[in-house]
Design an enzyme around this catalytic site. Structure first.
Site, short mmCIF file in Angstrom:
data_model
loop_
_atom_site.label_atom_id
_atom_site.label_comp_id
_atom_site.label_asym_id
_atom_site.label_seq_id
_atom_site.Cartn_x
_atom_site.Cartn_y
_atom_site.Cartn_z
N HIS A 40 92.34 -11.15 62.99
CA HIS A 40 92.51 -11.35 64.09
C HIS A 40 91.08 -11.46 65.05
CE1 HIS A 40 92.98 -6.80 64.78
NE2 HIS A 40 92.10 -7.17 65.68
N ASP A 70 96.46 -9.38 58.00
CA ASP A 70 95.55 -9.06 59.16
C ASP A 70 94.07 -9.01 58.41
OD1 ASP A 70 94.08 -9.44 61.25
OD2 ASP A 70 95.19 -7.64 62.26
N GLY A 145 86.75 -3.35 69.63
CA GLY A 145 85.43 -3.72 69.01
C GLY A 145 85.26 -2.86 67.57
N ASN A 146 86.10 -2.06 67.28
CA ASN A 146 86.40 -1.28 66.23
C ASN A 146 86.90 -1.97 64.95
OD1 ASN A 146 86.12 2.02 67.79
ND2 ASN A 146 85.24 1.80 65.61
N SER A 147 87.77 -2.76 65.37
CA SER A 147 88.71 -3.78 64.43
C SER A 147 87.70 -4.27 63.35
CB SER A 147 89.28 -4.95 65.18
OG SER A 147 90.56 -4.48 65.43
N GLY A 200 92.32 -17.71 34.18
CA GLY A 200 93.63 -17.59 33.84
C GLY A 200 93.92 -16.08 33.75
N VAL A 201 93.41 -15.11 34.49
CA VAL A 201 93.56 -13.73 34.41
C VAL A 201 93.95 -13.19 35.64
CG1 VAL A 201 92.58 -11.29 33.91
CG2 VAL A 201 91.62 -13.35 32.82
#
Length: 277
Positions: A40, A70, A145-147, A200-201
């Site tokens: 977000h 998120d 602002g901490n997100s 392929g892993v």
């Protein structure tokens, strides 16, 4: 800690009426400039500007996203290697444990707040379209602002990614556990998703026991199958670089040329990345 600046405030949209000049936070998880943050923070943003700890600013490119969890990966192109945060585990957290939240709180860069883990395994409904499961609840101050910023233990290890606060409450913030966040990061940084190459892993983490990335499946006729890797094998290094989780394994293949030989351990088998046609 690295500060990520976007065009809209990451927390106010769901949790606060105040806008803060579009600031969020991101965390460098690869020295080449790969940064993890909340989806977000970058959703709908036309320009993502990243300001590093030394105040260097550069424009980041969106690499891949996981709206359900998120989370998103962005990348800055910079000439030097960037310091990478120390990643811990969320498998052994305890209620009452001291934690520290870092971020760009209300636009105040590099803000550190201290608190405890208030609860584990919280399910939180943020809006009609966004809900979270199995979050860490903390009373460390988390603000708009901490997100996308880290929640750290007293050893300085990242144990979560801050995602939300409860509007109108005091000391109720929520964090995505780092084990889940890094499992998502492994998918977001896979060479198949980012560069359309194929080894392929399929791997998974061993939370709480950083012994390597466990192979859970091998694609038929893949480079991995041809070189002898099998489900149940544990990859502990790629080209002498330690692998402690699935994200480390995927990071090791990013930016490599097609058909470039890569040595993996324990098996010291040679893997080749191929275009998935």
């Amino acid at each position: 800690q690295k500060t990520l600046v976007a065009d809209e405030d990451p927390l106010s949209r769901a949790d606060s009426p105040r806008k803060v000049n579009g600031m969020g936070t991101g965390i460098v998880i690869d020295e080449r400039g790969y940064i993890i943050t909340n989806f977000h923070v970058v959703d709908g943003v036309t320009k993502i500007e990243v300001t590093l700890a030394d105040n260097t600013s550069c424009v980041a490119q969106l690499v891949s996203t996981d709206p359900k969890n998120d989370l998103a990966i962005v990348k800055v192109d910079i000439a030097r290697k960037l310091p990478v945060i120390t990643i811990g585990t969320s498998s052994d957290l305890m209620v009452g444990e001291t934690v520290i939240a870092l971020g760009n709180a209300f636009g105040y860069e590099h803000t550190a707040t201290r608190g405890i883990i208030s609860a584990l395994h919280r399910n939180v409904q943020i809006s009609d379209t966004q809900s979270y499961e199995d979050l860490i609840q903390t009373d460390a101050s988390i603000n708009p602002g901490n997100s996308g910023g880290p929640l750290m233990n007293i050893d300085g290890e990242m144990i979560g990614i801050n995602v939300a606060v409860r509007a109108g409450a005091q000391g109720i913030g929520f964090t995505i556990p780092i084990d889940r966040a890094m499992a998502v990061a492994a998918r977001l940084m896979s060479v198949e998703k980012v560069e359309r190459k194929w080894h392929g892993v399929k791997t998974s983490d061993t939370p709480g026991h950083p012994d390597g990335a466990v192979i859970t499946a091998i694609d038929d006729e893949s480079p991995a199958m041809k070189c002898g890797l099998k489900p149940g094998d544990v990859i502990t290094a790629v080209d002498n670089k330690p692998v402690t989780r699935a994200a480390d394994f995927e990071r090791a293949f990013l930016g490599r040329q097609v058909d470039q030989e890569v040595r993996s351990e324990e098996h010291t088998s040679e893997l080749q990345s191929h275009h998935d046609l």
